[in-house]
Design a protein around this motif. Structure first.
Motif, short mmCIF file in Angstrom:
data_model
loop_
_atom_site.label_atom_id
_atom_site.label_comp_id
_atom_site.label_asym_id
_atom_site.label_seq_id
_atom_site.Cartn_x
_atom_site.Cartn_y
_atom_site.Cartn_z
N GLU A 97 6.91 3.25 6.78
CA GLU A 97 6.39 4.59 6.23
C GLU A 97 5.29 4.91 7.37
N ARG A 98 4.10 3.29 7.39
CA ARG A 98 3.70 3.73 8.87
C ARG A 98 3.78 4.36 9.79
N LYS A 99 4.94 3.81 10.63
CA LYS A 99 5.91 4.67 11.79
C LYS A 99 5.58 5.38 11.97
N TYR B 160 -1.11 6.84 5.81
CA TYR B 160 -2.56 6.25 5.69
C TYR B 160 -3.62 5.87 6.56
N SER B 161 -4.08 7.28 6.76
CA SER B 161 -5.21 7.39 7.47
C SER B 161 -6.71 7.40 6.54
N GLU C 177 6.26 0.06 3.58
CA GLU C 177 4.64 0.78 3.80
C GLU C 177 5.06 0.39 5.76
N SER C 178 5.84 -0.36 5.75
CA SER C 178 6.23 -1.36 7.47
C SER C 178 6.04 0.32 8.14
N PRO D 210 2.37 8.29 10.10
CA PRO D 210 0.92 7.73 9.95
C PRO D 210 -0.19 8.21 8.84
N GLU D 211 -0.16 9.34 8.88
CA GLU D 211 -0.93 10.69 7.96
C GLU D 211 -0.84 10.03 7.16
N ARG E 27 5.75 12.06 0.45
CA ARG E 27 6.28 12.65 1.87
C ARG E 27 7.90 13.10 1.29
#
Length: 209
Positions: A200-202, A208-209, A197-198, A205-206, A88
């Motif tokens: 990055e997920r915000k 972790y899809s 991780e938390s 989000p792609e 990313r």
């Protein structure tokens, strides 16, 4: 008449397997003690939000630490400028304390100023400073927090033992209630990976899809 001195208690050396089991069990106990602290989940959620807000507003995260904690600070920063699990865009993060700066400032001003002077030169309002410390009492980090406050930079302390001086100085104190630096730093690195991780997920989000 001379009396024979009492024999010293003999402690049987631990075997290799016993050392491994004891160490890993102690690590598990340390994590259990950490997760059972009052308000800890609320604090960890705030930690995520502070980092998220910093990057969302296109500001930078600075880190600092001494010794092994400096290594953790470096690790945290490179995970943002490089990558965690997937590719990313790079995010602005820097570990304070490169060798040229440290040798210059420590020589000219004193070791206690190595972080604060660099932060005063690079930091801007809206940035964030993460301090890694197993004792919470390092004077160079105390001065770094003072510099951060002067520049309206948020501060988070990843601390150990009782939190030391930094506990009451930072905006958010996250304390690992362990007695030795190795156990404290083991939890700190878990916090590093989980907050990445938390966030990055915000932000992404792609990933972790």
């Amino acid at each position: 008449m001379l009396t024979k001195p009492p024999e010293k208690a003999y402690m049987k050396p631990m075997g290799t397997e016993e050392i491994w089991k004891s160490s890993l069990e102690e690590a598990k106990t340390t994590i259990d003690a950490f997760t059972h602290q009052p308000e800890i989940w609320n604090k960890l959620e705030k930690f995520t939000q502070i980092i998220f807000d910093t990057f969302k507003a296109d500001h930078n995260v600075f880190t600092c630490g001494n010794g092994g904690s400096h290594c953790d600070a470096l690790h945290f920063a490179e995970e943002w400028t490089g990558r965690y699990r997937k590719n990313r865009k790079p995010l602005g993060a820097l570990a304070l304390g490169d060798s040229s700066h440290v040798s210059c400032v420590a020589n000219d001003f004193g070791f206690e100023h190595i972080f604060s002077r660099q932060l005063l030169g690079l930091g801007k309002g809206g940035d964030c400073l993460i301090l890694f410390s197993t004792s919470g009492n390092s004077q160079n980090q105390v001065l770094a927090v003072e510099a951060a406050k002067a520049k309206k930079i948020k501060t988070v302390g990843l601390l150990g033992r009782d939190g030391g001086k930094l506990k009451d100085l930072v905006d958010l104190a996250i304390i690992v209630p362990a007695k030795t630096s190795d156990r404290i730093q083991e939890v700190h690195i878990k916090l590093v990976h989980t907050v990445i991780e938390s966030v990055e997920r915000k932000l992404f989000p792609e990933l972790y899809s």
